[in-house]
Enzyme design. Structure first.
Site, short mmCIF file in Angstrom:
data_model
loop_
_atom_site.label_atom_id
_atom_site.label_comp_id
_atom_site.label_asym_id
_atom_site.label_seq_id
_atom_site.Cartn_x
_atom_site.Cartn_y
_atom_site.Cartn_z
CG ASN A 192 -12.43 -0.69 3.91
OD1 ASN A 192 -12.75 -1.20 4.99
ND2 ASN A 192 -11.28 -0.07 3.74
CG HIS A 230 -8.70 -3.07 -2.40
ND1 HIS A 230 -9.62 -2.37 -3.15
CD2 HIS A 230 -8.55 -2.37 -1.24
CE1 HIS A 230 -10.01 -1.30 -2.48
NE2 HIS A 230 -9.39 -1.29 -1.31
CG ASP A 262 -2.10 0.93 1.07
OD1 ASP A 262 -3.23 0.44 0.94
OD2 ASP A 262 -1.88 2.17 1.07
CB ILE A 263 0.72 4.31 -2.11
CG1 ILE A 263 1.78 5.24 -2.65
CG2 ILE A 263 -0.57 5.04 -1.77
CD1 ILE A 263 1.42 5.84 -4.00
CG HIS A 268 -6.77 -2.92 3.08
ND1 HIS A 268 -6.04 -1.77 2.86
CD2 HIS A 268 -8.01 -2.67 2.58
CE1 HIS A 268 -6.82 -0.87 2.26
NE2 HIS A 268 -8.01 -1.39 2.09
N GLY A 312 -15.40 2.99 3.88
CA GLY A 312 -14.02 3.43 3.63
C GLY A 312 -13.43 3.00 2.31
CD GLN A 313 -14.92 -0.48 -2.64
OE1 GLN A 313 -16.07 -0.70 -2.26
NE2 GLN A 313 -14.36 -1.10 -3.67
CB SER A 314 -10.73 5.39 -1.37
OG SER A 314 -9.58 4.59 -1.20
P1 5GP Z 1 -9.69 1.38 0.29
O1 5GP Z 1 -9.68 2.78 0.87
O2 5GP Z 1 -10.45 1.40 -1.03
O3 5GP Z 1 -10.13 0.31 1.20
O4 5GP Z 1 -8.19 1.04 -0.03
C1 5GP Z 1 -7.49 1.59 -1.11
C2 5GP Z 1 -6.04 1.57 -0.74
O5 5GP Z 1 -5.28 1.80 -1.91
C3 5GP Z 1 -5.64 2.65 0.27
O6 5GP Z 1 -5.10 2.04 1.43
C4 5GP Z 1 -4.61 3.49 -0.49
O7 5GP Z 1 -3.53 3.92 0.32
C5 5GP Z 1 -4.14 2.55 -1.58
N1 5GP Z 1 -3.72 3.21 -2.79
C6 5GP Z 1 -4.36 4.22 -3.43
N2 5GP Z 1 -3.67 4.57 -4.55
C7 5GP Z 1 -2.58 3.76 -4.60
C8 5GP Z 1 -1.48 3.64 -5.52
O8 5GP Z 1 -1.37 4.35 -6.52
N3 5GP Z 1 -0.55 2.70 -5.24
C9 5GP Z 1 -0.63 1.89 -4.13
N4 5GP Z 1 0.35 1.00 -3.95
N5 5GP Z 1 -1.65 1.97 -3.24
C10 5GP Z 1 -2.61 2.89 -3.48
#
Ligand code: 5GP
Ligand code: ZN
Length: 112
Positions: free
Chosen positions: A85, A98, A30-31, A100, A91-93
C-alpha cells in the site's frame, strides 16, 4: 529512522515473530493477520514506500521478491497475494516500505 515502528522492529527494540532475516531484509508475521498466512517483508534500510524507490535503492526490491519466492516455496504456499500500500488512501499505515504476503483463503478481485 528513530521514530519508525518498522525500523524499531528491525533493530529488535520492538518484538516480532520473525520468518526470515538477511543483511538486506527482514520478514515477520503481521500482528493483525488478514489471512491464515500473513507476513510482511521489509527492507532493513528505511524507505518510506514504493514511491521512494529509485536507482540508488532499488536493489533491495528485487532482493525482497527473491526472498518472497523462496519463503513461499519453503512454506508451501500454492497461491498467494503480494500487496504494498502506498499512501493513506491506499491503506498505508506504517510509512516504512513493506510487502504483505497473504495466503490460505479465497481472495476477491478487485480489492476493496
Ligand atoms: P499497511 O497498513 O501500512 O499496509 O500495513 C501495516 C501492517 O503492519 C498492518 O497490517 C499492521 O497489522 C501491521 N503492524 C502494525 N504494527 C505492527 C507491529 O507492531 N507488529 C507487527 N508484527 N505488525 C504490525
Ligand atoms: Zn523505518
Amino acid at each position: 529512522m528513530s521514530d519508525c515502528l518498522f525500523c524499531k522492529i528491525v533493530a529488535g527494540e520492538i518484538p516480532s515473530n520473525k520468518v526470515y532475516e538477511d543483511d538486506l531484509c527482514y520478514a515477520f508475521y503481521d500482528i493483525d493477520p488478514q489471512a491464515p498466512v500473513h507476513f510482511l517483508v521489509i527492507p532493513k534500510e528505511h524507505i518510506q514506500s514504493v514511491s521512494a524507490v529509485n536507482k540508488e535503492n532499488s536493489r533491495v526490491v528485487s532482493h525482497i521478491f527473491e526472498v518472497i519466492a523462496k519463503l513461499a516455496d519453503e512454506l508451501n504456499l500454492k497461491s498467494y497475494r503480494v500487496v504494498s500500500n502506498i499512501g493513506e488512501q491506499a491503506g498505508q499505515s506504517v510509512f516504512h516500505m513493506h510487502f504483505h504476503v497473504l495466503s490460505g483463503r479465497d481472495m476477491t478481485w478487485p480489492p476493496g
